[in-house]
Motif scaffolding. Structure first.
Motif, PDB file in Angstrom:
ATOM      1  N   ARG A  70       0.665  -1.224  -0.048  1.00 48.35           N
ATOM      2  CA  ARG A  70      -0.097   0.136   0.110  1.00 48.35           C
ATOM      3  C   ARG A  70       1.089   1.363  -0.032  1.00 48.35           C
ATOM      4  NH1 ARG A  70      -4.224  -1.089   4.764  1.00 48.35           N
ATOM      5  NH2 ARG A  70      -4.847   0.781   4.186  1.00 48.35           N
ATOM      6  N   GLU A  72       2.535   2.628   2.557  1.00 52.29           N
ATOM      7  CA  GLU A  72       2.603   3.167   3.675  1.00 52.29           C
ATOM      8  C   GLU A  72       3.933   3.281   4.355  1.00 52.29           C
ATOM      9  OE1 GLU A  72      -1.019   2.338   6.276  1.00 52.29           O
ATOM     10  OE2 GLU A  72      -0.868   0.565   5.021  1.00 52.29           O
ATOM     11  N   PRO A  92       3.911  -1.120   8.782  1.00 51.42           N
ATOM     12  CA  PRO A  92       2.417  -1.667   8.250  1.00 51.42           C
ATOM     13  C   PRO A  92       2.624  -2.971   7.645  1.00 51.42           C
ATOM     14  CG  PRO A  92       3.056   0.568   7.636  1.00 51.42           C
ATOM     15  CD  PRO A  92       4.140  -0.074   8.012  1.00 51.42           C
ATOM     16  N   GLN A  93       1.630  -4.152   7.705  1.00 51.15           N
ATOM     17  CA  GLN A  93       1.467  -5.090   6.984  1.00 51.15           C
ATOM     18  C   GLN A  93       0.033  -5.403   6.712  1.00 51.15           C
ATOM     19  OE1 GLN A  93       3.069  -7.815   9.958  1.00 51.15           O
ATOM     20  NE2 GLN A  93       5.262  -7.509   9.342  1.00 51.15           N
ATOM     21  N   ASP A  94      -0.458  -4.934   5.620  1.00 49.67           N
ATOM     22  CA  ASP A  94      -1.882  -5.111   5.231  1.00 49.67           C
ATOM     23  C   ASP A  94      -2.820  -4.720   6.310  1.00 49.67           C
ATOM     24  OD1 ASP A  94      -3.970  -5.601   3.139  1.00 49.67           O
ATOM     25  OD2 ASP A  94      -3.860  -7.759   3.894  1.00 49.67           O
ATOM     26  N   ARG A  95      -3.465  -5.361   6.872  1.00 50.57           N
ATOM     27  CA  ARG A  95      -4.800  -5.078   7.786  1.00 50.57           C
ATOM     28  C   ARG A  95      -3.977  -4.823   9.320  1.00 50.57           C
ATOM     29  NH1 ARG A  95      -8.945  -8.722   5.320  1.00 50.57           N
ATOM     30  NH2 ARG A  95      -9.642  -7.300   3.486  1.00 50.57           N
ATOM     31  N   VAL A  96      -2.745  -5.451   9.400  1.00 53.35           N
ATOM     32  CA  VAL A  96      -2.055  -5.305  10.728  1.00 53.35           C
ATOM     33  C   VAL A  96      -0.702  -4.656  10.911  1.00 53.35           C
ATOM     34  CG1 VAL A  96      -3.251  -7.606  11.567  1.00 53.35           C
ATOM     35  CG2 VAL A  96      -0.917  -7.647  10.390  1.00 53.35           C
ATOM     36  N   GLN A 134       1.549  -9.080  14.225  1.00 58.63           N
ATOM     37  CA  GLN A 134       0.060  -9.383  14.008  1.00 58.63           C
ATOM     38  C   GLN A 134      -0.816  -8.512  14.958  1.00 58.63           C
ATOM     39  OE1 GLN A 134      -1.202 -11.256  11.355  1.00 58.63           O
ATOM     40  NE2 GLN A 134       1.012 -11.086  11.048  1.00 58.63           N
ATOM     41  N   PRO A 136      -3.468  -5.741  15.826  1.00 56.80           N
ATOM     42  CA  PRO A 136      -4.575  -5.188  14.713  1.00 56.80           C
ATOM     43  C   PRO A 136      -4.169  -3.392  14.830  1.00 56.80           C
ATOM     44  CG  PRO A 136      -5.163  -5.836  16.835  1.00 56.80           C
ATOM     45  CD  PRO A 136      -3.732  -6.159  16.752  1.00 56.80           C
ATOM     46  N   ARG A 137      -4.433  -2.812  13.637  1.00 52.00           N
ATOM     47  CA  ARG A 137      -4.464  -1.352  13.491  1.00 52.00           C
ATOM     48  C   ARG A 137      -5.458  -0.741  14.436  1.00 52.00           C
ATOM     49  NH1 ARG A 137      -2.204   0.810   8.475  1.00 52.00           N
ATOM     50  NH2 ARG A 137      -1.319  -1.008   7.483  1.00 52.00           N
TER      51      ARG A 137
END
Length: 165
Positions: A70, A72, A92-96, A134, A136-137
């Motif tokens: 993305r 980021e 940043p790693q996709d959704r986490v 892992q 969560p954002r």
């Protein structure tokens, strides 16, 4: 106002009153919605009330190279207190996200990351390094619990202000 007075007022509402109150609530939610972070920030504040802790100060924050698909950027944030400094790198790693951290001076302790209703714990190695993977954002807070890795001790905890991951 006593509980009896409040109960008596509620008993006087009819279906039309309920309908008008519902319309008023819908208008308020549409025109002035509650910010999404209010609940999380409130929970962090309530959690602090029971915690006798030293608080880290934000010392430095900067963006690094773009990371991930993305585009980021990874961020580095440094906090310090009278007795300890913690630097974290947020990947940043996709959704986490992955959080790599370092404590100075290095010492055996446990680090907790509070995010939403979840607490993620890990030990700090002899070089002061720790990793939280892992994650969560969202809004989060680090708590350093001094003492033995993973068990903590009676020593004072040190916590960061809430940050957005």
């Amino acid at each position: 106002m006593s509980a009896e007075s409040r109960a008596g007022a509620a008993d006087q509402l009819d279906a039309r009153d309920e309908e008008l109150l519902g319309l008023l609530r819908e208008c308020h939610e549409a025109l002035d919605p509650m910010p999404g972070s209010v609940v999380e920030r409130s929970l962090f504040a309530l959690a602090l009330q029971d915690l006798d802790a030293e608080v880290f100060r934000l010392a430095e924050r900067y963006e690094l190279e773009p990371a991930g698909a993305r585009g980021e950027e990874a961020r580095v944030v440094t906090f310090d207190s009278d007795s300890l400094t913690v630097m974290i790198r947020i990947h940043p790693q996709d959704r986490v996200v992955r959080v790599d951290g370092w404590l100075a001076p290095p010492q055996p302790c446990r680090v907790e990351l509070r995010t939403g209703g979840r607490v993620i714990s890990t030990g700090v190695d002899e070089e002061g390094r720790f990793v939280l993977d892992q994650v969560p954002r969202g809004l989060a807070q680090l708590v350093v619990r001094r003492g033995e890795p993973m068990t903590g001790s009676a020593e004072q905890s040190i916590l960061t202000p809430a940050i957005v991951l």
